[in-house]
Structure formats: structure tokens, C-alpha cells
Scaffold this motif. Sequence first.
Motif, PDB file in Angstrom:
ATOM      1  N   HIS A 189       0.833  -1.201   0.000  1.00  0.00           N
ATOM      2  CA  HIS A 189       0.000   0.000   0.000  1.00  0.00           C
ATOM      3  C   HIS A 189       0.878   1.265   0.000  1.00  0.00           C
ATOM      4  N   ALA A 190       1.918   1.249   0.841  1.00  0.00           N
ATOM      5  CA  ALA A 190       2.799   2.415   0.935  1.00  0.00           C
ATOM      6  C   ALA A 190       3.528   2.661  -0.381  1.00  0.00           C
ATOM      7  N   ALA A 191       3.973   1.581  -1.034  1.00  0.00           N
ATOM      8  CA  ALA A 191       4.686   1.732  -2.302  1.00  0.00           C
ATOM      9  C   ALA A 191       3.777   2.313  -3.370  1.00  0.00           C
ATOM     10  N   ARG A 192       2.527   1.850  -3.411  1.00  0.00           N
ATOM     11  CA  ARG A 192       1.604   2.383  -4.419  1.00  0.00           C
ATOM     12  C   ARG A 192       1.281   3.850  -4.144  1.00  0.00           C
ATOM     13  N   ALA A 193       1.141   4.222  -2.876  1.00  0.00           N
ATOM     14  CA  ALA A 193       0.893   5.628  -2.541  1.00  0.00           C
ATOM     15  C   ALA A 193       2.107   6.490  -2.891  1.00  0.00           C
ATOM     16  N   TYR A 194       3.296   5.960  -2.639  1.00  0.00           N
ATOM     17  CA  TYR A 194       4.519   6.701  -2.949  1.00  0.00           C
ATOM     18  C   TYR A 194       4.673   6.859  -4.460  1.00  0.00           C
ATOM     19  N   ALA A 195       4.294   5.829  -5.199  1.00  0.00           N
ATOM     20  CA  ALA A 195       4.345   5.905  -6.663  1.00  0.00           C
ATOM     21  C   ALA A 195       3.351   6.943  -7.187  1.00  0.00           C
ATOM     22  N   ASP A 196       2.178   7.011  -6.579  1.00  0.00           N
ATOM     23  CA  ASP A 196       1.191   8.006  -7.003  1.00  0.00           C
ATOM     24  C   ASP A 196       1.730   9.421  -6.809  1.00  0.00           C
ATOM     25  N   LEU A 197       2.480   9.627  -5.726  1.00  0.00           N
ATOM     26  CA  LEU A 197       3.008  10.953  -5.413  1.00  0.00           C
ATOM     27  C   LEU A 197       4.204  11.317  -6.289  1.00  0.00           C
ATOM     28  N   ASN A 198       5.023  10.331  -6.617  1.00  0.00           N
ATOM     29  CA  ASN A 198       6.310  10.607  -7.260  1.00  0.00           C
ATOM     30  C   ASN A 198       6.477   9.976  -8.637  1.00  0.00           C
ATOM     31  N   GLY A 199       5.369   9.532  -9.244  1.00  0.00           N
ATOM     32  CA  GLY A 199       5.462   8.844 -10.521  1.00  0.00           C
ATOM     33  C   GLY A 199       6.136   9.655 -11.609  1.00  0.00           C
ATOM     34  N   ALA A 200       5.958  10.972 -11.611  1.00  0.00           N
ATOM     35  CA  ALA A 200       6.567  11.808 -12.643  1.00  0.00           C
ATOM     36  C   ALA A 200       8.082  11.910 -12.484  1.00  0.00           C
ATOM     37  N   ILE A 201       8.591  11.631 -11.287  1.00  0.00           N
ATOM     38  CA  ILE A 201      10.029  11.733 -11.040  1.00  0.00           C
ATOM     39  C   ILE A 201      10.764  10.510 -11.582  1.00  0.00           C
ATOM     40  N   TYR A 202      10.148   9.335 -11.404  1.00  0.00           N
ATOM     41  CA  TYR A 202      10.746   8.082 -11.876  1.00  0.00           C
ATOM     42  C   TYR A 202       9.733   7.365 -12.770  1.00  0.00           C
ATOM     43  N   PRO A 203       9.506   7.881 -13.971  1.00  0.00           N
ATOM     44  CA  PRO A 203       8.422   7.355 -14.810  1.00  0.00           C
ATOM     45  C   PRO A 203       8.627   5.917 -15.271  1.00  0.00           C
ATOM     46  N   HIS A 204       9.843   5.420 -15.194  1.00  0.00           N
ATOM     47  CA  HIS A 204      10.114   4.066 -15.677  1.00  0.00           C
ATOM     48  C   HIS A 204      10.144   3.041 -14.547  1.00  0.00           C
ATOM     49  N   PHE A 205       9.867   3.452 -13.321  1.00  0.00           N
ATOM     50  CA  PHE A 205       9.893   2.522 -12.194  1.00  0.00           C
ATOM     51  C   PHE A 205       8.733   1.529 -12.276  1.00  0.00           C
ATOM     52  N   GLY A 206       9.016   0.277 -11.943  1.00  0.00           N
ATOM     53  CA  GLY A 206       7.982  -0.722 -11.729  1.00  0.00           C
ATOM     54  C   GLY A 206       7.716  -0.869 -10.241  1.00  0.00           C
ATOM     55  N   ILE A 207       6.792  -1.742  -9.875  1.00  0.00           N
ATOM     56  CA  ILE A 207       6.396  -1.840  -8.476  1.00  0.00           C
ATOM     57  C   ILE A 207       7.551  -2.292  -7.585  1.00  0.00           C
ATOM     58  N   HIS A 208       8.454  -3.133  -8.091  1.00  0.00           N
ATOM     59  CA  HIS A 208       9.589  -3.556  -7.267  1.00  0.00           C
ATOM     60  C   HIS A 208      10.537  -2.394  -7.002  1.00  0.00           C
ATOM     61  N   ASP A 209      10.691  -1.495  -7.970  1.00  0.00           N
ATOM     62  CA  ASP A 209      11.498  -0.291  -7.754  1.00  0.00           C
ATOM     63  C   ASP A 209      10.861   0.586  -6.674  1.00  0.00           C
ATOM     64  N   TRP A 210       9.535   0.724  -6.754  1.00  0.00           N
ATOM     65  CA  TRP A 210       8.843   1.553  -5.760  1.00  0.00           C
ATOM     66  C   TRP A 210       8.922   0.934  -4.367  1.00  0.00           C
ATOM     67  N   LEU A 211       8.842  -0.379  -4.277  1.00  0.00           N
ATOM     68  CA  LEU A 211       9.005  -1.029  -2.972  1.00  0.00           C
ATOM     69  C   LEU A 211      10.396  -0.768  -2.404  1.00  0.00           C
ATOM     70  N   ARG A 212      11.407  -0.876  -3.257  1.00  0.00           N
ATOM     71  CA  ARG A 212      12.773  -0.617  -2.798  1.00  0.00           C
ATOM     72  C   ARG A 212      12.917   0.815  -2.296  1.00  0.00           C
ATOM     73  N   LEU A 213      12.384   1.779  -3.052  1.00  0.00           N
ATOM     74  CA  LEU A 213      12.497   3.178  -2.656  1.00  0.00           C
ATOM     75  C   LEU A 213      11.672   3.470  -1.411  1.00  0.00           C
ATOM     76  N   THR A 214      10.503   2.846  -1.318  1.00  0.00           N
ATOM     77  CA  THR A 214       9.647   3.063  -0.153  1.00  0.00           C
ATOM     78  C   THR A 214      10.315   2.537   1.119  1.00  0.00           C
ATOM     79  N   LYS A 215      11.010   1.421   1.015  1.00  0.00           N
ATOM     80  CA  LYS A 215      11.687   0.883   2.200  1.00  0.00           C
ATOM     81  C   LYS A 215      12.910   1.713   2.580  1.00  0.00           C
ATOM     82  N   ARG A 216      13.400   2.512   1.662  1.00  0.00           N
ATOM     83  CA  ARG A 216      14.466   3.454   2.008  1.00  0.00           C
ATOM     84  C   ARG A 216      13.919   4.677   2.742  1.00  0.00           C
ATOM     85  N   THR A 217      12.701   5.051   2.445  1.00  0.00           N
ATOM     86  CA  THR A 217      12.177   6.340   2.897  1.00  0.00           C
ATOM     87  C   THR A 217      11.119   6.240   3.991  1.00  0.00           C
ATOM     88  N   HIS A 218      10.662   5.017   4.286  1.00  0.00           N
ATOM     89  CA  HIS A 218       9.601   4.808   5.263  1.00  0.00           C
ATOM     90  C   HIS A 218      10.068   3.843   6.356  1.00  0.00           C
TER      91      HIS A 218
END
Length: 296
Positions: free
Chosen positions: A165-194
Motif C-alpha cells: 500500500h505504501a509503495a503504491r501511494a509513494y508511486a502516485d506521489l512521485n510517478g513523474a520523477i521516476y516514470p520508468h519505475f515498476g512496483i519492485h522499484d517503488w518497494l525498494r524506494l519506499t523501504k528506504r524512505t519509510h
Amino acid sequence: MAKQDSRRDWSDQYWWSGDGVRLHARVYAGPEGAGTAPPVLCMPGLARNARDFELLAPHVARHRKTIVIEFRGRGESAYAKDPMTYVPLTYVQDVVALLDELGIDRFATIGTSLGGLVSMLMAATLPGRLVGAVLNDVGPELQTAGLERIRDYIGAGGSQPTWMHAARAYADLNGAIYPHFGIHDWLRLTKRTHRLTPEGRIVTDYDKQIAAPLRTPGGEAPFDLWPVYRALGDGPLLILRGELSDILARSAGEKMVAALPYARLVEVSGVGHAPTMDEPEAVAAIDAWLAALPAA
């Protein structure tokens, strides 16, 4: 005070700020014989922590001792009692306290956004001690649109029930910054920031009050930053810019290169503010920068 966990490649370093805040850094020892070389300080962006450098720091530590700072109010560093101390000049004082404790005279820095601003201020206030810098998507000229975007979201937001849930919310907020990220990328970034709270919720890993100074007029850049930028002098300087950045314009990066003799601008394709520095072109540019640093 340092503690080593045998399962990790870093030790935890804790120290106290001048106003009594307990601060934290990760220290990577570096290769044998690295003791005489100026170490590299890694400093994260506004809402980030040491985990931003979980891949880059061990890579840099193959060449030099590497210290990853967690600014007050982030990660394992304690929250400040006075939110108006969440400003770059205070962060400089906090880092200098660590340098003094560890007996470090000369050093290089890799700074993302806020970390890059702190690097420039350290160059200006500690003349002759900073031997080289990487400025990741930041400089003496910052675009208003990007600053407004950051001001709008920093310190806001609630909690999420799961990492997905957190990764999808983070992707919604920052999708324009990393437009090529997939869900595994967002999970990795979310675990760095949350982080996971004792109640089992996922929240951003910083004190929401870090936003307080940004709410004041001129809080994000209260003075002309070109003099502190020029204080970086003639050391090796790498300027990384996200191709889609709304903080550092390409024209500003080109002016930065023109202003200092050993500045190099590298644009990271397909990302905004800021590159993660895990991108191959960013790693290659940092390797070249490391090779240019003084050996002692």
C-alpha cells in the motif's frame, strides 16, 4: 561511540550536537590503507536518510572510508525539540561536530539536494578542508516550481497498512520523477524512505516538523548561494542532474560548470529530482570523480 554489527558492512556512529540532539551515521571502514585518504561524507536529501546510500556507500567504500550522515530528525537521528533548527546551517554544525569527534581534517562529500547545499556551506565555512564534491541535482539556482512542489508535500501524509500500500501511494506521489519505475522499484524506494511503527503501520521516516522552516518566507534558500558554490574552488566537482528535474535547470548546471575549473555536468536520463545514484551513468560518473580525488 561506534557499534559494529557483524552481519553488516558498516558500523553505527552516534554523537551529540551542540544543542543536545543525539545523531547517527553509518561508517564504512574502506579498504586497507585508506586511513591517509580524505574520507567521503554522504549526505541525503530533505526527507531522506542513510538508506538512500545503501548501494552507493559500499561501492564508494571500496576506494575510501565512507560516512553516511543522517541529519537530525531523520532515520536513527533524534528529533529536534526546536523545529526551527531544521535548517542547513544547523546541519553544518552537526556534521562538523562529528568531524571533530572523529578527528577528520580533510574530506570529500556526495550530497543529494539538501545534502549538496550542506556541502556548499561546508566549503564556505571550512576553507581548505573540502577536497571534492558531488552535487546531486542541486546548485546555487533552484527552480521555484520544484521548491513549491516539495513545500506542498513535505510533512504531510498519514500511514499505510502494508508495504505494498505504501509503495503504491509513494508511486502516485512521485510517478513523474521516476516514470520508468515498476512496483519492485517503488518497494525498494519506499523501504528506504519509510519505517514500520510499533503499531504495525508504514510511515515516512522523518520528523514532520522538518517542514516548519520551509513555511517561512525564503526558508528554502534565504541568501545568494553563488558565493558558497564558488567556495568549492578547484577540487574535483561532479554535478549530477536528473533529465526531468524541476529543481536544477540544465541552464543552471551549465552556469555551474562555467564558474569552476574542474566542474563536470552529467545528466541522468529519464529521472527527475533527484537521481537515486544507483543509475549506471551516475555510478560511472562517481567512479571517475573518485579517481580524481587527492590520495592524501
